[in-house]
Design a protein around this motif. Structure first.
Motif, PDB file in Angstrom:
ATOM      1  N   GLY A  64       0.787  -1.229   0.000  1.00  0.00           N
ATOM      2  CA  GLY A  64       0.000   0.000   0.000  1.00  0.00           C
ATOM      3  C   GLY A  64       0.820   1.282   0.000  1.00  0.00           C
ATOM      4  N   ASP A  65       0.313   2.293  -0.727  1.00  0.00           N
ATOM      5  CA  ASP A  65       0.993   3.581  -0.828  1.00  0.00           C
ATOM      6  C   ASP A  65       1.124   4.256   0.530  1.00  0.00           C
ATOM      7  N   ALA A  66       0.107   4.142   1.380  1.00  0.00           N
ATOM      8  CA  ALA A  66       0.140   4.813   2.678  1.00  0.00           C
ATOM      9  C   ALA A  66       1.409   4.423   3.429  1.00  0.00           C
ATOM     10  N   HIS A  67       1.848   3.193   3.258  1.00  0.00           N
ATOM     11  CA  HIS A  67       3.067   2.752   3.932  1.00  0.00           C
ATOM     12  C   HIS A  67       4.313   3.264   3.215  1.00  0.00           C
ATOM     13  N   LYS A  68       4.424   3.021   1.917  1.00  0.00           N
ATOM     14  CA  LYS A  68       5.643   3.347   1.188  1.00  0.00           C
ATOM     15  C   LYS A  68       5.929   4.859   1.206  1.00  0.00           C
ATOM     16  N   GLN A  69       4.856   5.684   1.172  1.00  0.00           N
ATOM     17  CA  GLN A  69       5.050   7.141   1.160  1.00  0.00           C
ATOM     18  C   GLN A  69       5.618   7.675   2.476  1.00  0.00           C
ATOM     19  N   ALA A  88      -6.933   3.109  10.257  1.00  0.00           N
ATOM     20  CA  ALA A  88      -5.790   4.010  10.102  1.00  0.00           C
ATOM     21  C   ALA A  88      -6.042   5.062   9.031  1.00  0.00           C
ATOM     22  N   SER A  89      -6.891   4.740   8.057  1.00  0.00           N
ATOM     23  CA  SER A  89      -7.154   5.677   6.959  1.00  0.00           C
ATOM     24  C   SER A  89      -7.790   6.975   7.463  1.00  0.00           C
ATOM     25  N   GLY A  90      -8.408   6.929   8.639  1.00  0.00           N
ATOM     26  CA  GLY A  90      -9.012   8.129   9.206  1.00  0.00           C
ATOM     27  C   GLY A  90      -8.005   9.095   9.793  1.00  0.00           C
ATOM     28  N   SER A  91      -6.748   8.692   9.871  1.00  0.00           N
ATOM     29  CA  SER A  91      -5.739   9.506  10.547  1.00  0.00           C
ATOM     30  C   SER A  91      -5.128  10.579   9.654  1.00  0.00           C
ATOM     31  N   CYS A  92      -5.308  10.480   8.332  1.00  0.00           N
ATOM     32  CA  CYS A  92      -4.591  11.345   7.382  1.00  0.00           C
ATOM     33  C   CYS A  92      -4.765  12.831   7.687  1.00  0.00           C
ATOM     34  N   THR A  93      -5.999  13.244   8.002  1.00  0.00           N
ATOM     35  CA  THR A  93      -6.276  14.668   8.156  1.00  0.00           C
ATOM     36  C   THR A  93      -5.659  15.255   9.425  1.00  0.00           C
TER      37      THR A  93
END
Ligand code: HEC
Ligand code: HEC
Ligand code: HEC
Ligand code: HEC
Length: 98
Positions: A64-69, A88-93
């Motif tokens: 997943g991109d969220a990890h590699k980035q 974890a996807s809710g944490s971006c903001t």
């Protein structure tokens, strides 16, 4: 019996990640000690984040991109609030402007 069945269906629709927190799922597998040294939280969570990597691999190895980035930039627990049943996807903001 019907009640039991209904609950099972509900849980499988909401998905394992939402139904229970990561900490709960891991405590069930291997206890608090699987992440906390002697079962007690550290002050900086460095030990805890090392345990994630020792079982799952580092961010550049994870899917997943969220990890590699974020390899080498932030740590697992910056996104995975493991004691809460939130994805974890809710944490971006919390770091990036929506
Ligand atoms: C999957 C690894 C994992 C497991 C298993 C786990 N924890 Fe945690 N714990 C963490 C992380 C990471 C944090 C940092 C906050 C967060 O991400 O939720 C934390 C935070 C805490 C805190 C708050 C510390 C602070 O300074 O805010 C306590 C207390 C705690 N854990 C106790 C426990 C107990 C007791 C258990 C077993 C019932 C347990 N933990 C199981 C990873 C884990
Ligand atoms: C002792 C080994 C071990 C440690 C330490 C560990 N995990 Fe896991 N984790 C697993 C296993 C095994 C699974 C279930 C199979 C899978 O999905 O890979 C899992 C599943 C997960 C899942 C999928 C959802 C769930 O709750 O099952 C997430 C997210 C996760 N781990 C994140 C973390 C994070 C973040 C840490 C560090 C705070 C951590 N893990 C520490 C072994 C570990
Ligand atoms: C930038 C935020 C972010 C960071 C940092 C992060 N993750 Fe994730 N991770 C996610 C997202 C988003 C997903 C997709 C599922 C979700 O939303 O919970 C995910 C999914 C996962 C999964 C698969 C969960 C499943 O449902 O099978 C595992 C295991 C995992 N991460 C482990 C880790 C570990 C170990 C680290 C640290 C080395 C880490 N993550 C760091 C955002 C992150
Ligand atoms: C704890 C803070 C934090 C969280 C949470 C976080 N990020 Fe990041 N993110 C950063 C930092 C720091 C960088 C590296 C510096 C930069 O490029 O802005 C970065 C970089 C990125 C990049 C690369 C940007 C570029 O210009 O190359 C993307 C895309 C990204 N993040 C998306 C996400 C997504 C999607 C999530 C949620 C799954 C997320 N971030 C969660 C802090 C965070």
């Amino acid at each position: 019996m019907l009640k039991v069945l209904g609950l099972t269906v509900l849980l499988s629709f909401s998905g394992a990640v939402l139904a229970t927190s990561v900490a709960d799922s891991h405590t069930e597998m291997a206890g608090c000690e699987s992440c906390h040294q002697d079962g007690a939280p550290s002050s900086d969570m460095a030990y805890e984040n090392e345990t994630c990597i020792s079982c799952h691999g580092s961010m550049k190895e994870l899917e997943g991109d969220a990890h590699k980035q974020h390899d080498g930039v932030i740590t697992c627990s910056d996104c995975h609030v493991v004691h809460e049943a939130s994805p974890a996807s809710g944490s971006c903001t919390s770091c990036h402007q929506p």
